[in-house]
Design a protein around this motif. Structure first.
Motif, PDB file in Angstrom:
ATOM      1  N   SER A  49      17.341 -38.306  19.495  1.00 29.19           N
ATOM      2  CA  SER A  49      18.404 -38.387  20.509  1.00 29.19           C
ATOM      3  C   SER A  49      19.614 -39.140  20.003  1.00 29.19           C
ATOM      4  CB  SER A  49      17.867 -39.080  21.775  1.00 29.19           C
ATOM      5  OG  SER A  49      16.762 -38.404  22.278  1.00 29.19           O
ATOM      6  N   SER A  50      19.378 -40.122  19.108  1.00 32.70           N
ATOM      7  CA  SER A  50      20.490 -40.962  18.645  1.00 32.70           C
ATOM      8  C   SER A  50      21.536 -40.178  17.851  1.00 32.70           C
ATOM      9  CB  SER A  50      19.939 -42.109  17.788  1.00 32.70           C
ATOM     10  OG  SER A  50      19.259 -41.604  16.644  1.00 32.70           O
ATOM     11  N   LYS A  51      21.209 -38.957  17.386  1.00 36.00           N
ATOM     12  CA  LYS A  51      22.194 -38.121  16.690  1.00 36.00           C
ATOM     13  C   LYS A  51      23.324 -37.696  17.635  1.00 36.00           C
ATOM     14  CE  LYS A  51      18.530 -36.108  13.807  1.00 36.00           C
ATOM     15  NZ  LYS A  51      17.818 -34.846  13.483  1.00 36.00           N
ATOM     16  N   TYR A  52      23.027 -37.706  18.947  1.00 35.16           N
ATOM     17  CA  TYR A  52      23.991 -37.180  19.921  1.00 35.16           C
ATOM     18  C   TYR A  52      24.337 -38.205  21.021  1.00 35.16           C
ATOM     19  CZ  TYR A  52      21.984 -32.990  17.780  1.00 35.16           C
ATOM     20  OH  TYR A  52      21.530 -32.063  16.888  1.00 35.16           O
ATOM     21  N   TYR A  53      23.382 -39.036  21.386  1.00 38.04           N
ATOM     22  CA  TYR A  53      23.582 -39.947  22.515  1.00 38.04           C
ATOM     23  C   TYR A  53      23.005 -41.332  22.190  1.00 38.04           C
ATOM     24  CZ  TYR A  53      24.167 -35.583  25.169  1.00 38.04           C
ATOM     25  OH  TYR A  53      24.572 -34.352  25.611  1.00 38.04           O
ATOM     26  N   THR A  61      25.563 -40.857  28.644  1.00 37.03           N
ATOM     27  CA  THR A  61      26.601 -39.836  28.463  1.00 37.03           C
ATOM     28  C   THR A  61      27.813 -40.211  29.297  1.00 37.03           C
ATOM     29  OG1 THR A  61      27.132 -37.499  28.752  1.00 37.03           O
ATOM     30  CG2 THR A  61      25.512 -38.431  30.266  1.00 37.03           C
ATOM     31  N   ASP A  80      26.295 -28.955  27.663  1.00 34.81           N
ATOM     32  CA  ASP A  80      25.623 -30.240  27.440  1.00 34.81           C
ATOM     33  C   ASP A  80      24.139 -30.145  27.805  1.00 34.81           C
ATOM     34  OD1 ASP A  80      28.010 -31.437  26.640  1.00 34.81           O
ATOM     35  OD2 ASP A  80      28.540 -31.919  28.711  1.00 34.81           O
ATOM     36  N   LEU A 133      22.275 -28.540  25.123  1.00 36.23           N
ATOM     37  CA  LEU A 133      22.068 -29.473  24.014  1.00 36.23           C
ATOM     38  C   LEU A 133      20.894 -30.410  24.311  1.00 36.23           C
ATOM     39  CD1 LEU A 133      22.861 -30.830  21.360  1.00 36.23           C
ATOM     40  CD2 LEU A 133      24.542 -32.202  22.647  1.00 36.23           C
ATOM     41  N   ILE A 137      17.398 -30.885  22.331  1.00 36.50           N
ATOM     42  CA  ILE A 137      16.892 -32.192  21.876  1.00 36.50           C
ATOM     43  C   ILE A 137      15.450 -32.390  22.318  1.00 36.50           C
ATOM     44  CG2 ILE A 137      17.142 -34.688  22.194  1.00 36.50           C
ATOM     45  CD1 ILE A 137      20.186 -34.217  22.414  1.00 36.50           C
TER      46      ILE A 137
END
Length: 632
Positions: free
Chosen positions: A459-463, A481, A489, A492, A496
């Motif tokens: 998750s840390s790649k995006y949020y 977010t 979103d 996405l 994830i």
């Protein structure tokens, strides 16, 4: 004084003591309920076995009585076909009795013990020929009751056994009375005296017939048959013939009941008894057994003693296990309390709680730590992580009372979610029993820790995110977010979640189902997002394991108008009764497809109702086929 000293020595507010007492009370409650259920079940089973035995005895008694009537009818008809007997029935006044006829009757009665006597009535000469006293005039015949029966009866062939008691005092110089069961075969009545031109009366010895009732009845129990007026026709005990018991409370209940079969509890002469009865409508008889309740007490008392011994033994074992479990649960709490006491600043408030409940102490200590930025530096990484998880858990479960200075606390604890704009995602371990069987307690903790790391890393790649274990099979992931997610979103986030599921399945061979919550505009709304995600993941019952669920997906398929389709159930049960496997599968698919359109709570309600009705059907089918079953 001793009790006061004990109270001072034992801190009853201690978490350990409370845990120990809770487990002991839980063990005691479970044991009490279990033993009570075992006792009640055993007692009920004893009574049911007795009732079942009584019903079989009643079936035998009714069959024997019906057999006796049919045999008596056949025998009477054979007499009618005998030429000598036929001649006796229709002799004219001026004709003489043959020398063979009367001895023939004597020979028949002496060869069959259940036959007491035979009468041949002749209306032409006004005589009765008997196997007991030979030839007699009707006017002086000792058994004048049978003449009245022939005159008043509309039947030409008895449909039932007629219970009677004849007085032989006029024939023999004694007051001897005999209990008999009579049937008659006659022709059409003569209009002159309203009596048939001829008749054959067969009198069965009631005492001989009752011997069978005495043979099959159980010790201490009464077995008898009554007519519709409450007169005893047959009884397993002597001296009860033709006794009227219509005023008895239990008999009134039987006569008023429209059912042909039944059983109930009733007090007779102050003693509790089990009454079982059945009806033989064509004979106008009801067969009854009375089993005194004290016949069960011997077996029940033995069971009570055994249950008490088992209760005490298991209680002692349970108390020992409660102590060990309490110690195991309390050990990490005690360790954390000691660390907090050694590193946290103990003020007067903490000092007051230090000798009471450990959780109250930790709650005050954590609150002080959260409100004092510098105090966190004194705590170890383990303690800081513990406080961090407790705070996140409080936010998810909506137990945070005050969100004041929450940003400062987030910075102190290095919490990677924002105050505004978050989404909660819940992961639930599938096949939890299989999961527990595969891993030891320590390994399970490591697997959950590994799942949390995978969730955070992907998750840390995006949020920005935080992940924590809620309980044994629930893991919560909070994604931060900046805006309410669009469809892009959401896609996405779904990707994830799918990636997390694949990694967990690949590394640990553990399947996860997931639920995605709603967008939380503030920290106070995260609990609602979490609750929605937890509700969504329950729908894996419908969508299967390893599924990704969210409100829009689930709501589109839900029919809010709940209706349990009894027609589909009826079609399914008809297929079961016919034993057609293909039709059963087809109808079951229809039923489950219908159920799957409802909300989660209504799905559980429908499945429970279907399971309950299915068990009743199976019980009925087994009962009809007189087979044993093992269905729970």
């Amino acid at each position: 004084m001793k009790m006061f000293a004990l109270n001072k020595k034992i801190n009853f507010k201690s978490t350990f003591i409370r845990l120990l007492l809770s487990y002991i009370m839980l063990t005691s409650a479970i044991l009490f309920v279990t033993t009570l259920a075992i006792y009640s079940g055993y007692k009920r089973q004893i009574i049911e076995n007795s009732i079942s035995s009584s019903q079989k005895i009643l079936e035998q008694a009714s069959y024997y009585t019906n057999y006796t009537l049919n045999w008596a009818k056949l025998f009477s008809y054979q007499l009618y076909l005998n030429q000598d007997i036929y001649n006796l029935m229709y002799l004219n006044k001026n004709e003489n009795t043959t020398e063979i006829a009367n001895p023939k009757i004597m020979q028949l009665t002496s060869s069959i013990p259940s036959i007491y006597s035979i009468y041949i009535y002749n209306n032409n000469n006004g005589k009765i020929y008997t196997s007991v006293s030979g030839e007699q005039k009707v006017d002086s015949f000792y058994d004048h009751e049978i003449i009245d029966i022939l005159k008043n009866s509309s039947e030409t062939f008895s449909s039932n056994l007629i219970p009677r008691r004849i007085n032989l005092s006029s024939e023999y110089n004694s007051n001897y009375k005999k209990n008999i069961l009579s049937i008659f075969l006659s022709n059409s009545k003569n209009p002159k005296n309203n009596l048939p031109d001829g008749a054959i009366i067969l009198n069965l010895d009631a005492d001989e017939v009752e011997k069978y009732f005495k043979t099959i009845s159980e010790n201490g129990c009464d077995l008898f048959a009554i007519d519709n007026k409450g007169n005893i026709v047959l009884h397993s005990s002597s001296g009860m013939f033709l006794k009227n018991i219509s005023q008895s409370d239990y008999l009134k209940k039987i006569l008023e009941n429209k059912n042909d079969n039944g059983n109930f509890l009733c007090d007779i002469d102050g003693k509790p008894c089990v009454i079982t009865y059945t009806a033989l409508e064509r004979m106008g008889l009801k067969f009854i057994t009375i089993t005194p309740y004290n016949t069960f007490l011997g077996s029940i008392n033995k069971m009570i003693h055994l249950i008490i011994v088992i209760f005490i033994t298991i209680f002692i074992i349970g108390a020992a296990c409660s102590y060990l479990i309490s110690m195991r649960i309390y050990s990490p709490i005690d360790r954390i309390v000691k660390q907090v006491k050694s590193k946290a600043l103990i003020n007067n408030e903490l000092q007051n709680y230090s000798k009471s409940n450990e959780f109250d102490f930790l709650s005050i200590a954590i609150d002080n730590i959260l409100n004092e930025k510098l105090s966190l530096k004194k705590l170890s990484i383990e303690d800081t992580n513990f406080i961090k998880k407790q705070l996140l858990k409080s936010i998810l479960l909506n137990t945070v009372v005050n969100f004041k200075d929450i940003k400062t606390k987030f910075e102190e604890l290095n919490i990677n979610i924002s105050e505004n704009g978050n989404i909660a995602i819940v992961f639930k371990i599938d096949r939890i029993k299989h999961f527990y069987s595969r891993f030891s307690n320590r390994d399970r903790q490591l697997v959950r820790f590994g799942i949390c790391n995978i969730c955070s890393d992907i998750s840390s790649k995006y949020y920005s995110n935080e992940c924590l274990n809620i309980n044994g099979n629930l893991i919560a992931l909070i994604l931060s977010t900046s805006k309410e997610p669009s469809q892009e979103d959401l896609d996405l986030i779904i990707n994830i979640v799918a990636e997390i599921q694949n990694y967990v399945l690949s590394y640990f061979n553990v399947s996860l189902s997931s639920g995605i919550g709603s967008y939380a505009y503030s920290l106070s709304q995260i609990s609602s997002s979490y609750k929605l995600a937890a509700d969504c993941v329950n729908y894996r019952l419908k969508y299967g394991i390893n599924s990704i669920l969210y409100y829009d997906k689930i709501n589109a398929d839900i029919n809010n108008d709940y209706f349990y389709d009894e027609d589909l159930e009826s079609s399914l049960f008809n297929a079961v009764k016919l034993g057609n496997i293909k039709n059963i599968e087809t109808e079951l698919d229809k039923m489950l497809n219908k159920i799957s359109t409802y909300s989660y709570s209504n799905i559980l309600l429908s499945i429970s109702q279907l399971a309950l009705h299915s068990k009743k059907l199976v019980d009925t089918l087994y009962k009809v086929n007189n087979e044993t079953r093992d269905l729970k």
